[in-house]
Design a protein around this motif. Sequence first.
Motif, PDB file in Angstrom:
ATOM      1  N   UNK A 111       0.828  -1.216   0.000  1.00 29.76           N
ATOM      2  CA  UNK A 111       0.000   0.000   0.000  1.00 29.76           C
ATOM      3  C   UNK A 111       0.860   1.262   0.000  1.00 29.76           C
ATOM      4  N   UNK A 112       2.042   1.214   0.593  1.00 29.67           N
ATOM      5  CA  UNK A 112       2.936   2.377   0.572  1.00 29.67           C
ATOM      6  C   UNK A 112       3.297   2.740  -0.867  1.00 29.67           C
ATOM      7  N   UNK A 118       1.963   4.062  -7.371  1.00 27.56           N
ATOM      8  CA  UNK A 118       2.099   2.783  -8.068  1.00 27.56           C
ATOM      9  C   UNK A 118       0.753   2.071  -8.107  1.00 27.56           C
ATOM     10  N   UNK A 119       0.476   1.428  -9.221  1.00 22.25           N
ATOM     11  CA  UNK A 119      -0.727   0.624  -9.362  1.00 22.25           C
ATOM     12  C   UNK A 119      -0.293  -0.783  -9.739  1.00 22.25           C
ATOM     13  N   UNK A 120      -0.624  -1.713  -8.889  1.00 21.19           N
ATOM     14  CA  UNK A 120      -0.238  -3.106  -9.096  1.00 21.19           C
ATOM     15  C   UNK A 120      -1.236  -3.758 -10.047  1.00 21.19           C
ATOM     16  N   UNK A 121      -0.782  -4.428 -11.107  1.00 18.34           N
ATOM     17  CA  UNK A 121      -1.693  -4.988 -12.095  1.00 18.34           C
ATOM     18  C   UNK A 121      -2.750  -5.935 -11.503  1.00 18.34           C
ATOM     19  N   UNK A 127      -0.527  -8.869  -5.065  1.00 14.85           N
ATOM     20  CA  UNK A 127       0.888  -8.515  -5.134  1.00 14.85           C
ATOM     21  C   UNK A 127       1.589  -8.913  -3.839  1.00 14.85           C
ATOM     22  N   UNK A 128       0.947  -8.668  -2.705  1.00 18.68           N
ATOM     23  CA  UNK A 128       1.530  -9.057  -1.418  1.00 18.68           C
ATOM     24  C   UNK A 128       1.671 -10.572  -1.329  1.00 18.68           C
ATOM     25  N   UNK A 129       0.665 -11.308  -1.782  1.00 21.20           N
ATOM     26  CA  UNK A 129       0.737 -12.775  -1.776  1.00 21.20           C
ATOM     27  C   UNK A 129       1.863 -13.257  -2.678  1.00 21.20           C
ATOM     28  N   UNK A 165       8.261  -6.782  -9.745  1.00 22.53           N
ATOM     29  CA  UNK A 165       7.004  -6.190  -9.274  1.00 22.53           C
ATOM     30  C   UNK A 165       6.922  -4.709  -9.617  1.00 22.53           C
ATOM     31  N   UNK A 166       8.023  -4.006  -9.415  1.00 23.72           N
ATOM     32  CA  UNK A 166       8.033  -2.564  -9.686  1.00 23.72           C
ATOM     33  C   UNK A 166       7.947  -2.278 -11.189  1.00 23.72           C
TER      34      UNK A 166
END
Length: 171
Positions: A111-112, A118-121, A127-129, A165-166
Motif C-alpha cells: 500500500x505504501x 504505483x498501481x499493481x496490475x 501482489x503481497x501474496x 514487481x516494480x
Amino acid sequence: MSLREVAREVGIAAQSMYLHFADKEQLARAVAEDGYQRVVAAMRDADAQAAAHGADAGERLRAQANAFCTFARTERGVIRLMFGHNASGFGELGQTHPARLLWQQWLDAIHAGEEEGLRWPDGAEQTAILLWSALFGRFALWTSTFGRHDAQELTTFVDRTVDTLLRDAHR
C-alpha cells in the motif's frame, strides 16, 4: 520434543516450564508468535532506515523483503516452527493466527507503493501474496539446495523479485 526436554536444554527445572506452558503446543505457539513479532519488527526497522535515507516505496519494499529473508536465514528453526505443518492449529479456538501480523506488514508495504502512485496490475493483496510466496518459497529451496547456502543468492533473488514487481506496476 517434550517440555521436560526443552527445560533440560535451556537449563531450568521441568516444573518451571509447566508454570508458563500447559503443553508443548502452547510453547510452540508462544515461540511462533514471538517469531512473527520479531520478523515484523525487523521489517519495520528496515523500512524506517530506508525512509530515513530518502528511499522511495520501492526501495523500502526491497529493504523489508531483504529483512524478511535475513530473519528467515538467521532464525531457521523459528521460521520452521512459524510455517511448519503444526502451525495450522495456531488460529483455532477463536484466536487470530499470529501470521496475520506479518500479512498486514506485507500489505502495508504494498500500500505504501500505492500512496506514491504505483498501481499493481493484480491489486495490492495479490501482489503481497506473490511477493511473500516468492520469498518464502525461494528461502525454502535455498535451505535445501544441496548445501549451497550463499546469502547473496537470497539477496539477488529479492532484488530481482522486487524489480519485477516494480517494473510491472504502473503510475
